[in-house]
Motif scaffolding. Structure first.
Motif, PDB file in Angstrom:
ATOM      1  N   PHE A  24      -0.127  20.309  -6.659  1.00 26.47           N
ATOM      2  CA  PHE A  24      -1.058  19.709  -5.710  1.00 26.47           C
ATOM      3  C   PHE A  24      -0.823  20.427  -4.390  1.00 26.47           C
ATOM      4  O   PHE A  24       0.334  20.738  -4.056  1.00 26.47           O
ATOM      5  N   HIS A  26      -1.817  19.919  -0.361  1.00 30.65           N
ATOM      6  CA  HIS A  26      -2.487  19.222   0.738  1.00 30.65           C
ATOM      7  C   HIS A  26      -2.435  20.125   1.960  1.00 30.65           C
ATOM      8  O   HIS A  26      -1.375  20.339   2.544  1.00 30.65           O
ATOM      9  N   ILE A  45       2.228   9.026   6.106  1.00 27.15           N
ATOM     10  CA  ILE A  45       1.983  10.328   5.495  1.00 27.15           C
ATOM     11  C   ILE A  45       1.183  11.211   6.460  1.00 27.15           C
ATOM     12  O   ILE A  45       0.279  10.751   7.154  1.00 27.15           O
ATOM     13  N   GLU A  47      -1.114  13.548   6.436  1.00 23.04           N
ATOM     14  CA  GLU A  47      -2.563  13.763   6.427  1.00 23.04           C
ATOM     15  C   GLU A  47      -3.319  12.522   6.915  1.00 23.04           C
ATOM     16  O   GLU A  47      -4.529  12.576   7.103  1.00 23.04           O
ATOM     17  N   TRP A  52      -3.530   6.858  11.636  1.00 28.76           N
ATOM     18  CA  TRP A  52      -2.378   6.125  12.183  1.00 28.76           C
ATOM     19  C   TRP A  52      -2.335   6.191  13.706  1.00 28.76           C
ATOM     20  O   TRP A  52      -1.977   5.213  14.366  1.00 28.76           O
ATOM     21  N   HIS A  95     -10.203  16.367   2.758  1.00 28.08           N
ATOM     22  CA  HIS A  95      -9.433  15.126   2.717  1.00 28.08           C
ATOM     23  C   HIS A  95     -10.147  14.077   3.572  1.00 28.08           C
ATOM     24  O   HIS A  95     -11.295  14.267   3.989  1.00 28.08           O
ATOM     25  N   HIS A  96      -9.459  12.936   3.810  1.00 29.06           N
ATOM     26  CA  HIS A  96     -10.106  11.828   4.516  1.00 29.06           C
ATOM     27  C   HIS A  96     -10.525  12.198   5.947  1.00 29.06           C
ATOM     28  O   HIS A  96     -11.371  11.529   6.532  1.00 29.06           O
ATOM     29  N   ASP A 194     -10.555  10.648  -4.858  1.00 25.40           N
ATOM     30  CA  ASP A 194      -9.446   9.788  -4.416  1.00 25.40           C
ATOM     31  C   ASP A 194     -10.007   8.603  -3.640  1.00 25.40           C
ATOM     32  O   ASP A 194     -11.066   8.696  -3.018  1.00 25.40           O
ATOM     33  N   CYS A 195      -9.302   7.489  -3.693  1.00 29.10           N
ATOM     34  CA  CYS A 195      -9.599   6.314  -2.868  1.00 29.10           C
ATOM     35  C   CYS A 195     -11.067   5.893  -2.945  1.00 29.10           C
ATOM     36  O   CYS A 195     -11.807   5.998  -1.969  1.00 29.10           O
ATOM     37  N   ARG A 223      -9.940   8.333 -10.039  1.00 28.88           N
ATOM     38  CA  ARG A 223     -10.209   7.742  -8.725  1.00 28.88           C
ATOM     39  C   ARG A 223     -11.622   8.036  -8.218  1.00 28.88           C
ATOM     40  O   ARG A 223     -11.920   7.796  -7.046  1.00 28.88           O
ATOM     41  N   ASP A 236       0.157   6.693  -6.298  1.00 25.02           N
ATOM     42  CA  ASP A 236       0.847   7.826  -5.694  1.00 25.02           C
ATOM     43  C   ASP A 236       2.363   7.623  -5.833  1.00 25.02           C
ATOM     44  O   ASP A 236       2.887   6.559  -5.476  1.00 25.02           O
ATOM     45  N   TRP A 258       2.375  14.203   2.111  1.00 22.18           N
ATOM     46  CA  TRP A 258       1.545  15.170   1.364  1.00 22.18           C
ATOM     47  C   TRP A 258       1.199  16.332   2.295  1.00 22.18           C
ATOM     48  O   TRP A 258       1.519  17.470   2.012  1.00 22.18           O
TER      49      TRP A 258
HETATM   50  O1  H79 Z   1      -3.970  12.491  -0.685  1.00 25.97           O
HETATM   51  C1  H79 Z   1      -2.832  11.678  -0.730  1.00 25.97           C
HETATM   52  C2  H79 Z   1      -2.978  10.485   0.146  1.00 25.97           C
HETATM   53  O2  H79 Z   1      -3.406  10.806   1.447  1.00 25.97           O
HETATM   54  C3  H79 Z   1      -4.006   9.715  -0.604  1.00 25.97           C
HETATM   55  N1  H79 Z   1      -3.685   9.924  -1.980  1.00 25.97           N
HETATM   56  C4  H79 Z   1      -2.714  10.988  -2.063  1.00 25.97           C
HETATM   57  C5  H79 Z   1      -2.934  11.853  -3.261  1.00 25.97           C
HETATM   58  C6  H79 Z   1      -4.087   8.327  -0.213  1.00 25.97           C
HETATM   59  N2  H79 Z   1      -5.056   7.863   0.497  1.00 25.97           N
HETATM   60  N3  H79 Z   1      -4.901   6.611   0.668  1.00 25.97           N
HETATM   61  N4  H79 Z   1      -3.824   6.262   0.075  1.00 25.97           N
HETATM   62  C7  H79 Z   1      -3.258   7.304  -0.514  1.00 25.97           C
HETATM   63  C8  H79 Z   1      -3.384   4.925   0.084  1.00 25.97           C
HETATM   64  C9  H79 Z   1      -2.849   4.816   1.452  1.00 25.97           C
HETATM   65  C10 H79 Z   1      -2.569   3.669   1.915  1.00 25.97           C
HETATM   66  C11 H79 Z   1      -1.946   3.627   3.180  1.00 25.97           C
HETATM   67 FE1  H79 Z   1      -2.484   2.627   4.699  1.00 25.97          FE
HETATM   68  C12 H79 Z   1      -2.128   4.533   4.203  1.00 25.97           C
HETATM   69  C13 H79 Z   1      -0.941   2.737   3.476  1.00 25.97           C
HETATM   70  C14 H79 Z   1      -0.553   3.054   4.772  1.00 25.97           C
HETATM   71  C15 H79 Z   1      -1.314   4.160   5.210  1.00 25.97           C
HETATM   72  C16 H79 Z   1      -4.469   2.235   4.871  1.00 25.97           C
HETATM   73  C17 H79 Z   1      -3.876   2.205   6.110  1.00 25.97           C
HETATM   74  C18 H79 Z   1      -3.878   1.255   4.086  1.00 25.97           C
HETATM   75  C19 H79 Z   1      -2.959   0.628   4.881  1.00 25.97           C
HETATM   76  C20 H79 Z   1      -2.952   1.214   6.115  1.00 25.97           C
END
Ligand code: H79
Length: 424
Positions: A24, A26, A45, A47, A52, A95-96, A194-195, A223, A236, A258
């Motif tokens: 993978f 990122h 994390i 990314e 945040w 990505h997001h 994803d998500c 996903r 994850d 990531w």
């Molecule tokens: O790409 C990687 C992550 O960025 C993505 N999946 C992997 C492969 C991912 N996106 N969202 N998530 C994983 C779940 C994240 C949840 C959280 Fe939050 C982010 C927990 C804390 C920060 C969002 C914000 C939910 C709660 C607060």
């Protein structure tokens, strides 16, 4: 856990099942702040820093002007994946944060238009993958998009989630970009959605149909949402603890992020990584292991060192991983884990102190027992069968000098397909 719907069938999934181990990557604008915003370490994390730290779109966009990965060398990245023994590679196309790390003619918020680098890194990456026999794949965040006013998730610039026209975002951005990803680079192994969040069943289905209409063999991760993926993702960094039916993959990090963060040094040891890979294989689950390159295009050295060591182990023991299937036993053993292929059982001795390995409930005759690796050292094997209770027991004694420093694998060649009665 996301079952993904398990739409995949054996033909579609064949290369992916055999692969067992993937890389993978990122890589995005988040590698510029690399976990630091306004002088502060931002938790979570890497990314996710835009979220945040609640970085406004206008400010986050400025990272694009600093993104100039002059040290990026696709051949080196792919060579690392190859050295690690990985068989497919999934890179974040978007990505997001909404930034396209590829040449996206439908958007100005992409690497070719918005960065001083000005080139499309995916062209070389895909070409190098093909040369190396590694399957190129793209990650694409289809629901969360913190840059687009109608994408989900950005509540600091665009607070009213209910006012967002998610359908318009799909039509304006997601569908054109998926089309680009599936028409600009030749055959792609899978799209790693994803998500899923609020995406509707009809919308997920439209994305799946689009992927398959452009590339019929391209897989779709679970996903994508609404249980219409080809295979399921564990959470994850979640590892399977027992038997699991169907097609599964677990996406995992080497440290705790990531996307690259300058100060995340919590690296898993190569010993841990090999054990995690073995555990995944013993449950028939693919292990997708992440690297987070810097904004200069460099994969951190601690990642490289560890992946190379996993690769060395796989050079000797890959026979027990690639193309293998889950253990025929519904439990692990006091000495380790098991995989199987055709008439061979692979005993992965993860507990190094175990020089004597016991296996009950195997009804086959053993043709041969050898340790994988350069010597193919034969292993002494005693078989006992108690006729009255019909109990079978095999005992192996491992020669200390032939043991692997991480996980020693014994290949037991049987007289036929494994016939196991776990309770006997
Ligand atoms: O790409 C990687 C992550 O960025 C993505 N999946 C992997 C492969 C991912 N996106 N969202 N998530 C994983 C779940 C994240 C949840 C959280 Fe939050 C982010 C927990 C804390 C920060 C969002 C914000 C939910 C709660 C607060």
């Amino acid at each position: 856990m996301n079952t993904g719907g398990q739409q995949g069938n054996n033909d579609r999934m064949s290369w992916w099942r055999k692969a067992r181990f993937g890389m993978f990557i990122h890589w995005g604008l988040y590698a510029v702040p690399a976990g630091v915003w306004q002088g502060r370490h931002i938790e979570g994390i890497g990314e996710w820093i835009m979220n945040w730290a609640r970085i406004p779109v206008a400010e986050y966009e400025r990272f694009a002007r600093q993104f100039n990965p002059v040290q990026y060398n696709a051949a080196e990245w792919v060579q690392l994946a190859k050295d690690a023994g990985m068989k497919y590679l999934v890179i974040t196309a978007k990505h997001h944060d909404g930034f396209a790390m590829f040449n996206s003619p439908s958007s100005d918020y992409d690497i070719t238009d918005a960065t001083p680098y000005g080139r499309d890194p995916m062209v070389d990456l895909v070409a190098e993958c093909r040369k190396a026999g590694i399957v190129p794949c793209f990650y694409y965040s289809q629901t969360l998009d913190w840059h687009d006013p109608d994408g989900a998730g950005n509540t600091w610039d665009y607070p009213d989630e209910d006012a967002k026209d998610f359908e318009a975002y799909l039509e304006r951005k997601v569908i054109p970009q998926l089309t680009e990803l599936l028409t600009q680079y030749g055959p792609i192994g899978l799209i790693w959605f994803d998500c899923p969040g609020k995406i509707s069943r009809e919308q997920s289905q439209r994305l799946r149909d689009l992927v398959i209409s452009l590339q019929p063999d391209c897989l779709v991760s679970g996903r994508i949402g609404n249980d219409i993926g080809d295979y399921g993702s564990l959470r994850d960094n979640e590892h399977p603890e027992g038997p699991i039916q169907g097609f599964w993959e677990t996406p995992c990090t080497l440290n705790d992020t990531w996307g690259y963060k300058t100060y995340d040094e919590n690296w898993k040891s190569e010993d841990d990584l090999i054990n995690l890979l073995v555990n995944c294989a013993s449950k028939g689950v693919n292990y997708l292991l992440n690297v987070g390159p810097t904004a200069e295009g460099v994969i951190p050295e601690p990642s490289i060192e560890r992946l190379r060591k996993v690769g060395t182990w796989l050079q000797h023991n890959g026979e027990a991983i690639y193309g293998s299937e889950a253990s025929p036993y519904p439990f692990d053993f006091e000495w380790g884990k098991m995989t199987q292929r055709e008439n061979v059982l692979y005993l992965h001795v993860t507990k190094r102190q175990c020089v004597s390995v016991r296996l009950t409930g195997l009804r086959n005759q053993v043709r041969s027992a050898r340790i994988l690796g350069p010597g193919q050292t034969p292993v002494e094997c005693t078989e006992r069968h108690d006729a009255e209770s019909d109990r079978h027991c095999i005992e192996l004694t491992l020669p200390a000098e032939a043991s692997d420093r991480y996980v020693t694998v014994v290949a037991l060649e049987l007289d036929g397909h494994p016939d196991v009665s776990p309770s006997a």
